[in-house]
Scaffold this motif. Sequence first.
Motif, PDB file in Angstrom:
ATOM      1  N   THR A 216       6.598  -2.206  -4.063  1.00 50.52           N
ATOM      2  CA  THR A 216       6.577  -2.110  -2.606  1.00 50.52           C
ATOM      3  C   THR A 216       5.420  -2.977  -2.104  1.00 50.52           C
ATOM      4  O   THR A 216       4.766  -3.650  -2.892  1.00 50.52           O
ATOM      5  N   ALA A 217       5.150  -2.921  -0.823  1.00 48.85           N
ATOM      6  CA  ALA A 217       4.050  -3.706  -0.270  1.00 48.85           C
ATOM      7  C   ALA A 217       2.705  -3.018  -0.453  1.00 48.85           C
ATOM      8  O   ALA A 217       1.665  -3.682  -0.489  1.00 48.85           O
ATOM      9  N   ASN A 218       2.718  -1.687  -0.567  1.00 51.83           N
ATOM     10  CA  ASN A 218       1.476  -0.948  -0.740  1.00 51.83           C
ATOM     11  C   ASN A 218       1.762   0.407  -1.378  1.00 51.83           C
ATOM     12  O   ASN A 218       2.924   0.805  -1.544  1.00 51.83           O
ATOM     13  N   ALA A 219       0.705   1.115  -1.726  1.00 55.58           N
ATOM     14  CA  ALA A 219       0.856   2.386  -2.436  1.00 55.58           C
ATOM     15  C   ALA A 219       1.468   3.468  -1.553  1.00 55.58           C
ATOM     16  O   ALA A 219       2.197   4.336  -2.048  1.00 55.58           O
ATOM     17  N   GLN A 220       1.183   3.429  -0.257  1.00 52.66           N
ATOM     18  CA  GLN A 220       1.771   4.417   0.645  1.00 52.66           C
ATOM     19  C   GLN A 220       3.301   4.330   0.627  1.00 52.66           C
ATOM     20  O   GLN A 220       3.996   5.347   0.552  1.00 52.66           O
ATOM     21  N   GLN A 221       3.816   3.102   0.692  1.00 55.37           N
ATOM     22  CA  GLN A 221       5.271   2.926   0.593  1.00 55.37           C
ATOM     23  C   GLN A 221       5.781   3.392  -0.765  1.00 55.37           C
ATOM     24  O   GLN A 221       6.838   4.021  -0.863  1.00 55.37           O
ATOM     25  N   ALA A 222       5.039   3.086  -1.820  1.00 53.77           N
ATOM     26  CA  ALA A 222       5.459   3.477  -3.171  1.00 53.77           C
ATOM     27  C   ALA A 222       5.584   4.997  -3.286  1.00 53.77           C
ATOM     28  O   ALA A 222       6.549   5.514  -3.868  1.00 53.77           O
ATOM     29  N   ARG A 223       4.613   5.714  -2.741  1.00 55.73           N
ATOM     30  CA  ARG A 223       4.670   7.182  -2.806  1.00 55.73           C
ATOM     31  C   ARG A 223       5.909   7.705  -2.090  1.00 55.73           C
ATOM     32  O   ARG A 223       6.557   8.657  -2.551  1.00 55.73           O
ATOM     33  N   ARG A 224       6.241   7.099  -0.976  1.00 53.64           N
ATOM     34  CA  ARG A 224       7.423   7.525  -0.214  1.00 53.64           C
ATOM     35  C   ARG A 224       8.700   7.304  -1.024  1.00 53.64           C
ATOM     36  O   ARG A 224       9.582   8.169  -1.071  1.00 53.64           O
ATOM     37  N   VAL A 225       8.792   6.148  -1.670  1.00 50.55           N
ATOM     38  CA  VAL A 225       9.975   5.845  -2.485  1.00 50.55           C
ATOM     39  C   VAL A 225      10.089   6.804  -3.661  1.00 50.55           C
ATOM     40  O   VAL A 225      11.166   7.343  -3.954  1.00 50.55           O
ATOM     41  N   LEU A 226       8.983   7.038  -4.349  1.00 52.00           N
ATOM     42  CA  LEU A 226       9.007   7.906  -5.527  1.00 52.00           C
ATOM     43  C   LEU A 226       9.307   9.355  -5.151  1.00 52.00           C
ATOM     44  O   LEU A 226       9.940  10.081  -5.918  1.00 52.00           O
TER      45      LEU A 226
END
Length: 362
Positions: A129-139
Amino acid sequence: MTQHSETMLQETASQATTSPEKTQPVNVAILGAGDIAHAMATTLNGMLADERYAGLVRPYAVATRNSKERAQEFANKYGIPVAYGSYEQLYEDPQVDLVYIATPHALHADQAIACMKHGKAVLVEKSFTANAQQARRVLEVSRDTGQACVEAIWTRFMPSRKKLVELIDSGVIGEVTDVSANLSYPLEHKARIMDPQMAGGALLDVGVYTINFIDMMTPDYHLDRLNSVASFTSTGVDQQSTTAMWRSKPGKPTVMATATSSTLSVGTRRGMVMGTKGYMIVTNINNPEKVDIYNNQHQLTDSITLNEGQITGYEYQVVEAAKARMNGEIEAPSMPHADTLRVMEIMDSIREQWGEVYPFER
């Protein structure tokens, strides 16, 4: 072919065995039709013709954002049965099992979430993703839906990774003290690379490989601190950077690691692992070709080929993503969610030091 290479091929073939949960091939769809999508289509067709992967996957569909003509052209080129002129049409197709997301970084999160909410597993190109915040949402959506979600950082899945770690563990170079990695290509002719709205720049496109190389060569090490410097393009995205990281593990020397990336220069693509008794030089960290081992007298003691028997190198990540889908698992063993999130957090920390903020993050 060396005995080691034959063993690696046998291991990969055994991983591709279908499970009782799904006896039919996993239908793979490609979201996007750029350069990396062509590489994946080539890989999937190669897997179809390779007895090691027979019956595991089949290329089923391709979708572009808004051009049925472009999608059909892509499909015709690779013999893909279904072409869609919108992403939404692909989301709605119940025959799609696994979606390979091959679009710019800034789009990955929303697209991965849409796919999983429509009952599809995802193999998401790096950076995840573009950043960790987006990654947490996806996971979180992966956990909620029970759909497999795998980051397509291909070097994590290659047999070369296991071989390099085995060499380090063997003690042939002694205790690891330093790791360095470079990956740089002239990429500024690509619009997405120069576009802040698409999370462009060197870090998320090529720098991510240097960080993953360091992480793989020092498994279970903790990142204590990092210092990073960068220069920027006229559009405001990172162009060249060097990051120093200090990594520690109980009972081991602290490792000094250096990652360098650029969208301006032709880099060495070299990875080095240095120890108390010698060092290893890896040719091309983006698709490891060989590793040369030197002793403490700088004498070459061994040279090992690392990529024998591969189709393109992308097949290994497809195998693990397809198996996760077949077995009802949400992550792949070679790139579990914790590793994906850790790398995203490191890149966030690096950008924070630079003061680089994408427009959609403000």
